[in-house]
Scaffold this motif. Structure first.
Motif, PDB file in Angstrom:
ATOM      1  N   GLN A   1     -44.549   3.060  -3.144  1.00 52.34           N
ATOM      2  CA  GLN A   1     -44.205   1.697  -2.730  1.00 52.34           C
ATOM      3  C   GLN A   1     -42.891   1.574  -1.966  1.00 52.34           C
ATOM      4  O   GLN A   1     -42.865   0.894  -0.938  1.00 52.34           O
ATOM      5  CB  GLN A   1     -44.203   0.765  -3.936  1.00 52.34           C
ATOM      6  CG  GLN A   1     -45.579   0.339  -4.336  1.00 52.34           C
ATOM      7  CD  GLN A   1     -45.547  -0.723  -5.413  1.00 52.34           C
ATOM      8  OE1 GLN A   1     -44.569  -0.866  -6.141  1.00 52.34           O
ATOM      9  NE2 GLN A   1     -46.629  -1.470  -5.507  1.00 52.34           N
ATOM     10  N   PRO A   2     -41.789   2.185  -2.405  1.00 53.52           N
ATOM     11  CA  PRO A   2     -40.549   2.010  -1.632  1.00 53.52           C
ATOM     12  C   PRO A   2     -40.696   2.473  -0.181  1.00 53.52           C
ATOM     13  O   PRO A   2     -40.270   1.774   0.741  1.00 53.52           O
ATOM     14  CB  PRO A   2     -39.527   2.868  -2.384  1.00 53.52           C
ATOM     15  CG  PRO A   2     -40.055   2.953  -3.771  1.00 53.52           C
ATOM     16  CD  PRO A   2     -41.550   2.949  -3.627  1.00 53.52           C
ATOM     17  N   LEU A   3     -41.315   3.609   0.015  1.00 54.23           N
ATOM     18  CA  LEU A   3     -41.499   4.115   1.368  1.00 54.23           C
ATOM     19  C   LEU A   3     -42.416   3.201   2.182  1.00 54.23           C
ATOM     20  O   LEU A   3     -42.170   2.943   3.356  1.00 54.23           O
ATOM     21  CB  LEU A   3     -42.066   5.539   1.321  1.00 54.23           C
ATOM     22  CG  LEU A   3     -42.224   6.264   2.656  1.00 54.23           C
ATOM     23  CD1 LEU A   3     -40.904   6.312   3.404  1.00 54.23           C
ATOM     24  CD2 LEU A   3     -42.763   7.655   2.420  1.00 54.23           C
ATOM     25  N   MET A   4     -43.447   2.675   1.539  1.00 56.80           N
ATOM     26  CA  MET A   4     -44.371   1.786   2.242  1.00 56.80           C
ATOM     27  C   MET A   4     -43.675   0.503   2.684  1.00 56.80           C
ATOM     28  O   MET A   4     -43.887   0.025   3.799  1.00 56.80           O
ATOM     29  CB  MET A   4     -45.562   1.455   1.351  1.00 56.80           C
ATOM     30  CG  MET A   4     -46.489   2.625   1.120  1.00 56.80           C
ATOM     31  SD  MET A   4     -47.813   2.106   0.021  1.00 56.80           S
ATOM     32  CE  MET A   4     -48.375   3.665  -0.577  1.00 56.80           C
ATOM     33  N   TYR A   5     -42.832  -0.047   1.824  1.00 64.83           N
ATOM     34  CA  TYR A   5     -42.126  -1.271   2.198  1.00 64.83           C
ATOM     35  C   TYR A   5     -41.082  -1.002   3.281  1.00 64.83           C
ATOM     36  O   TYR A   5     -40.859  -1.844   4.148  1.00 64.83           O
ATOM     37  CB  TYR A   5     -41.499  -1.924   0.967  1.00 64.83           C
ATOM     38  CG  TYR A   5     -42.534  -2.552   0.066  1.00 64.83           C
ATOM     39  CD1 TYR A   5     -43.474  -3.436   0.579  1.00 64.83           C
ATOM     40  CD2 TYR A   5     -42.585  -2.249  -1.277  1.00 64.83           C
ATOM     41  CE1 TYR A   5     -44.430  -4.017  -0.235  1.00 64.83           C
ATOM     42  CE2 TYR A   5     -43.544  -2.821  -2.104  1.00 64.83           C
ATOM     43  CZ  TYR A   5     -44.470  -3.701  -1.572  1.00 64.83           C
ATOM     44  OH  TYR A   5     -45.421  -4.268  -2.374  1.00 64.83           O
ATOM     45  N   ILE A   6     -40.458   0.145   3.250  1.00 64.63           N
ATOM     46  CA  ILE A   6     -39.512   0.509   4.305  1.00 64.63           C
ATOM     47  C   ILE A   6     -40.241   0.630   5.642  1.00 64.63           C
ATOM     48  O   ILE A   6     -39.774   0.134   6.667  1.00 64.63           O
ATOM     49  CB  ILE A   6     -38.766   1.815   3.952  1.00 64.63           C
ATOM     50  CG1 ILE A   6     -37.808   1.567   2.791  1.00 64.63           C
ATOM     51  CG2 ILE A   6     -38.020   2.366   5.156  1.00 64.63           C
ATOM     52  CD1 ILE A   6     -37.221   2.828   2.189  1.00 64.63           C
ATOM     53  N   ILE A   7     -41.388   1.271   5.637  1.00 67.73           N
ATOM     54  CA  ILE A   7     -42.164   1.427   6.870  1.00 67.73           C
ATOM     55  C   ILE A   7     -42.618   0.070   7.386  1.00 67.73           C
ATOM     56  O   ILE A   7     -42.520  -0.211   8.587  1.00 67.73           O
ATOM     57  CB  ILE A   7     -43.367   2.370   6.643  1.00 67.73           C
ATOM     58  CG1 ILE A   7     -42.892   3.791   6.363  1.00 67.73           C
ATOM     59  CG2 ILE A   7     -44.312   2.348   7.840  1.00 67.73           C
ATOM     60  CD1 ILE A   7     -43.979   4.720   5.858  1.00 67.73           C
ATOM     61  N   SER A   8     -43.107  -0.794   6.504  1.00 64.88           N
ATOM     62  CA  SER A   8     -43.564  -2.104   6.963  1.00 64.88           C
ATOM     63  C   SER A   8     -42.397  -2.925   7.499  1.00 64.88           C
ATOM     64  O   SER A   8     -42.536  -3.638   8.494  1.00 64.88           O
ATOM     65  CB  SER A   8     -44.322  -2.847   5.868  1.00 64.88           C
ATOM     66  OG  SER A   8     -43.488  -3.101   4.766  1.00 64.88           O
ATOM     67  N   GLY A   9     -41.231  -2.826   6.889  1.00 68.75           N
ATOM     68  CA  GLY A   9     -40.050  -3.518   7.402  1.00 68.75           C
ATOM     69  C   GLY A   9     -39.652  -3.020   8.778  1.00 68.75           C
ATOM     70  O   GLY A   9     -39.301  -3.804   9.673  1.00 68.75           O
ATOM     71  N   ALA A  10     -39.703  -1.711   8.960  1.00 68.94           N
ATOM     72  CA  ALA A  10     -39.375  -1.143  10.268  1.00 68.94           C
ATOM     73  C   ALA A  10     -40.393  -1.582  11.323  1.00 68.94           C
ATOM     74  O   ALA A  10     -40.031  -1.836  12.473  1.00 68.94           O
ATOM     75  CB  ALA A  10     -39.323   0.377  10.178  1.00 68.94           C
ATOM     76  N   LEU A  11     -41.649  -1.683  10.936  1.00 68.24           N
ATOM     77  CA  LEU A  11     -42.662  -2.141  11.892  1.00 68.24           C
ATOM     78  C   LEU A  11     -42.493  -3.616  12.235  1.00 68.24           C
ATOM     79  O   LEU A  11     -42.771  -4.034  13.361  1.00 68.24           O
ATOM     80  CB  LEU A  11     -44.068  -1.867  11.359  1.00 68.24           C
ATOM     81  CG  LEU A  11     -44.518  -0.411  11.449  1.00 68.24           C
ATOM     82  CD1 LEU A  11     -45.841  -0.215  10.732  1.00 68.24           C
ATOM     83  CD2 LEU A  11     -44.623   0.049  12.886  1.00 68.24           C
ATOM     84  N   ILE A  12     -42.020  -4.415  11.280  1.00 67.59           N
ATOM     85  CA  ILE A  12     -41.744  -5.821  11.583  1.00 67.59           C
ATOM     86  C   ILE A  12     -40.598  -5.919  12.590  1.00 67.59           C
ATOM     87  O   ILE A  12     -40.643  -6.719  13.529  1.00 67.59           O
ATOM     88  CB  ILE A  12     -41.443  -6.603  10.286  1.00 67.59           C
ATOM     89  CG1 ILE A  12     -42.737  -6.740   9.472  1.00 67.59           C
ATOM     90  CG2 ILE A  12     -40.848  -7.973  10.593  1.00 67.59           C
ATOM     91  CD1 ILE A  12     -42.535  -7.260   8.066  1.00 67.59           C
ATOM     92  N   ILE A  13     -39.580  -5.086  12.418  1.00 66.83           N
ATOM     93  CA  ILE A  13     -38.491  -5.044  13.394  1.00 66.83           C
ATOM     94  C   ILE A  13     -39.019  -4.570  14.747  1.00 66.83           C
ATOM     95  O   ILE A  13     -38.613  -5.059  15.799  1.00 66.83           O
ATOM     96  CB  ILE A  13     -37.342  -4.153  12.880  1.00 66.83           C
ATOM     97  CG1 ILE A  13     -36.693  -4.813  11.669  1.00 66.83           C
ATOM     98  CG2 ILE A  13     -36.310  -3.892  13.963  1.00 66.83           C
ATOM     99  CD1 ILE A  13     -35.727  -3.938  10.913  1.00 66.83           C
ATOM    100  N   GLN A  14     -39.952  -3.636  14.715  1.00 67.55           N
ATOM    101  CA  GLN A  14     -40.578  -3.156  15.948  1.00 67.55           C
ATOM    102  C   GLN A  14     -41.325  -4.290  16.643  1.00 67.55           C
ATOM    103  O   GLN A  14     -41.312  -4.391  17.862  1.00 67.55           O
ATOM    104  CB  GLN A  14     -41.536  -2.008  15.630  1.00 67.55           C
ATOM    105  CG  GLN A  14     -42.209  -1.412  16.817  1.00 67.55           C
ATOM    106  CD  GLN A  14     -41.246  -0.633  17.680  1.00 67.55           C
ATOM    107  OE1 GLN A  14     -40.160  -0.259  17.271  1.00 67.55           O
ATOM    108  NE2 GLN A  14     -41.634  -0.396  18.902  1.00 67.55           N
ATOM    109  N   ALA A  15     -41.970  -5.145  15.873  1.00 71.86           N
ATOM    110  CA  ALA A  15     -42.660  -6.299  16.456  1.00 71.86           C
ATOM    111  C   ALA A  15     -41.657  -7.206  17.164  1.00 71.86           C
ATOM    112  O   ALA A  15     -41.960  -7.772  18.215  1.00 71.86           O
ATOM    113  CB  ALA A  15     -43.430  -7.055  15.386  1.00 71.86           C
ATOM    114  N   ALA A  16     -40.451  -7.332  16.609  1.00 66.58           N
ATOM    115  CA  ALA A  16     -39.410  -8.116  17.275  1.00 66.58           C
ATOM    116  C   ALA A  16     -39.014  -7.479  18.604  1.00 66.58           C
ATOM    117  O   ALA A  16     -38.741  -8.182  19.584  1.00 66.58           O
ATOM    118  CB  ALA A  16     -38.193  -8.251  16.367  1.00 66.58           C
ATOM    119  N   LEU A  17     -39.006  -6.164  18.648  1.00 64.02           N
ATOM    120  CA  LEU A  17     -38.723  -5.472  19.906  1.00 64.02           C
ATOM    121  C   LEU A  17     -39.803  -5.773  20.944  1.00 64.02           C
ATOM    122  O   LEU A  17     -39.502  -5.980  22.114  1.00 64.02           O
ATOM    123  CB  LEU A  17     -38.611  -3.963  19.671  1.00 64.02           C
ATOM    124  CG  LEU A  17     -38.244  -3.097  20.869  1.00 64.02           C
ATOM    125  CD1 LEU A  17     -36.855  -3.430  21.361  1.00 64.02           C
ATOM    126  CD2 LEU A  17     -38.341  -1.634  20.507  1.00 64.02           C
TER     127      LEU A  17
END
Length: 168
Positions: free
Chosen positions: A116-132
């Motif tokens: 779970q921690p790694l999955m939430y980190i990845i999803s957070g990074a992808l949300i930031i990627q969506a902002a890009l």
């Protein structure tokens, strides 16, 4: 006038693929929190890796469409083309890392709660990627406005012969 529609369409496809990957990762994280369904988490992370790789492919297609547009638009759009190209290259780099991270998370996702921690980190990074990608859509609007259309000169009337005058 050059058409920037393909670039816009690829940017939308990238955003959709990222949103789908985030949704799948969140589903995999929820499944990972269960003792009964944790075994399905690696499948979800594999699907998320595939969706992230698909977004990466769409980024490459957007870059190719941008190169075509910029070749047509010429120097008047050089700044906007450079900004969007740099944004897409950054997105390509991050999406490649995120796809690899999804595959790495799939290795431990079968252990309940461990992934779970790694999955939430990845999803957070992808949300930031969506902002890009959203910032890339802003640069896309610059592409539409950078093309300066020069008005055509008024048509030159055909030469006329002077009127005949009687000799008198």
């Amino acid at each position: 006038m050059c058409d920037s529609t393909p670039v816009r369409n690829w940017l939308i496809a990238i955003a959709v693929a990222i949103v789908a990957a985030v949704a799948v990762i969140i589903g995999a994280a929820v499944a990972n929190g269960s003792w009964w369904y944790a075994w399905t988490s690696p499948i979800g992370m594999g699907v998320a890796a595939g969706l992230t790789a698909l977004a990466l492919l769409f980024c490459n297609r957007a870059l190719a469409a941008l190169d075509t547009f910029c070749a047509c638009a010429g120097s008047s759009c050089a700044g906007a083309c450079s900004n969007l190209r740099a944004t897409l290259l950054a997105a390509i780099t991050v999406l490649g890392i995120q796809a690899a991270a999804c595959l790495a998370a799939a290795l431990i996702a079968w252990i309940p709660i461990a992934g779970q921690p790694l999955m939430y980190i990845i999803s957070g990074a992808l949300i930031i990627q969506a902002a890009l990608i959203i910032s890339a859509i802003y640069f896309m609007s610059q592409l539409a406005s950078c093309q300066v259309t020069t008005p055509l000169p008024p048509p030159i009337p055909p030469p006329t012969k002077p009127p005949l005058t009687p000799m008198g």
